[in-house]
Design an enzyme around this catalytic site. Sequence first.
Site, PDB file in Angstrom:
ATOM      1  N   LYS A   1       7.569 -57.257  -2.541  1.00  0.00           N
ATOM      2  CA  LYS A   1       6.665 -58.163  -2.704  1.00  0.00           C
ATOM      3  C   LYS A   1       7.549 -59.951  -2.280  1.00  0.00           C
ATOM      4  CE  LYS A   1       3.706 -55.512  -5.604  1.00  0.00           C
ATOM      5  NZ  LYS A   1       3.073 -55.358  -6.759  1.00  0.00           N
TER       6      LYS A   1
ATOM      7  N   GLN B   1       1.736 -57.498 -11.802  1.00  0.00           N
ATOM      8  CA  GLN B   1       1.805 -55.479 -11.702  1.00  0.00           C
ATOM      9  C   GLN B   1       1.138 -55.139 -12.696  1.00  0.00           C
ATOM     10  OE1 GLN B   1       3.737 -55.155  -8.792  1.00  0.00           O
ATOM     11  NE2 GLN B   1       3.221 -52.881  -9.257  1.00  0.00           N
TER      12      GLN B   1
ATOM     13  N   ASP C   1      -5.262 -59.012  -5.533  1.00  0.00           N
ATOM     14  CA  ASP C   1      -5.560 -57.955  -6.162  1.00  0.00           C
ATOM     15  C   ASP C   1      -6.814 -57.586  -5.749  1.00  0.00           C
ATOM     16  OD1 ASP C   1      -3.895 -56.352  -6.457  1.00  0.00           O
ATOM     17  OD2 ASP C   1      -2.883 -56.732  -8.262  1.00  0.00           O
TER      18      ASP C   1
HETATM   19  N1  GUN Z   1       0.252 -51.202  -9.454  1.00  0.00           N
HETATM   20  C1  GUN Z   1       0.906 -49.890  -8.264  1.00  0.00           C
HETATM   21  N2  GUN Z   1      -0.196 -50.714  -7.820  1.00  0.00           N
HETATM   22  C2  GUN Z   1      -0.894 -51.680  -7.957  1.00  0.00           C
HETATM   23  C3  GUN Z   1      -1.404 -53.154  -7.208  1.00  0.00           C
HETATM   24  O1  GUN Z   1      -1.623 -53.039  -6.193  1.00  0.00           O
HETATM   25  N3  GUN Z   1      -1.194 -53.917  -7.655  1.00  0.00           N
HETATM   26  C4  GUN Z   1      -0.709 -54.185  -9.531  1.00  0.00           C
HETATM   27  N4  GUN Z   1      -1.361 -55.360  -9.266  1.00  0.00           N
HETATM   28  N5  GUN Z   1      -0.403 -53.325  -9.529  1.00  0.00           N
HETATM   29  C5  GUN Z   1       0.041 -52.489  -9.425  1.00  0.00           C
END
Ligand code: GUN
Length: 296
Positions: free
Chosen positions: A54, A98, A121
């Site tokens: 990311k 996350q 998100d």
């Molecule tokens: N963990 C796995 N997929 C995601 C996601 O799309 N967003 C976040 N914040 N954590 C994750």
Amino acid sequence: MTAQRIDGKAFAATVREKVAGHVARLKEENDIIPGLAVVLVGEDPASQVYVRSKGKQTTEVGMNSYEHKLDVETSEADLLALIDQLNNDAKVHGILVQLPLPKHLNENLVINAIDPAKDVDGFHISNVGLLGTGQKSMVPCTPLGCLMMLRDHHGSLSGMEAVVIGRSNIVGKPMAQLLLGDSCTVTIAHSRTKDLPEVVRRADIVVAAVGRPEMVPGDWIKQGATVIDVGINRIERDGKTKLVGDVDFASCSESAGAITPVPGGVGPMTIACLLANTVTACCRANDVAEPEGLTA
Ligand code: GUN
């Protein structure tokens, strides 16, 4: 029939290009650089890989990336204090915590502490409610990526039968809302669904998001249907580690009209949509026209 492969890797590259164009314009015309803060608590190896990826892609499209790596034993109070600081930081337009979080931290409490306008998100209860009532919101990245690919392939989705397999808050439920928003007739199937094969056979669009390797065989798929495979499962086969989706790609390719591969399908779209959401959040925060084609 041999299904057309929907190339998520190539499509994600076009999304990133659009994002980069908007970032360049925001810099030039408004002197604004969109910023994304990613918070990682602990050292889960898969999460570390995602967070690194990311950060790299954020800077590649010209945005600022702020990474906050916290100790696995970080207290809820300290995490909430960091979120409060990011909520009040004008350089930060998007905040992502996350998941999964270590067990001692209350995920709902933490997610709902994020300013909904910065919730890239789309997990905050306000954004979930806005999406469910057809209002402008931040949309979860994976379902947004699936929707973009479906719109690109079909044009209009109006009147199509869609079956979403899986009812998670991250994918299944928001995916169903988005398909409903595009006037599909939507069924959410799950582990208790009676006669799942017959339910799936009705579908013009199948979105599989259950996290069970290759659980959907080709004879569940109506001839010519579009199959979107959200699963990313690591399995051992012939002594090697392999990534497979939630559908059996070989047999589903025989009946589907179009299908996303794993890897190279939905996966790359998720981070591309995170970047898209960050630009959208930045434009909304600054009252600048938001990019077209990058939101639901
Ligand atoms: N963990 C796995 N997929 C995601 C996601 O799309 N967003 C976040 N914040 N954590 C994750």
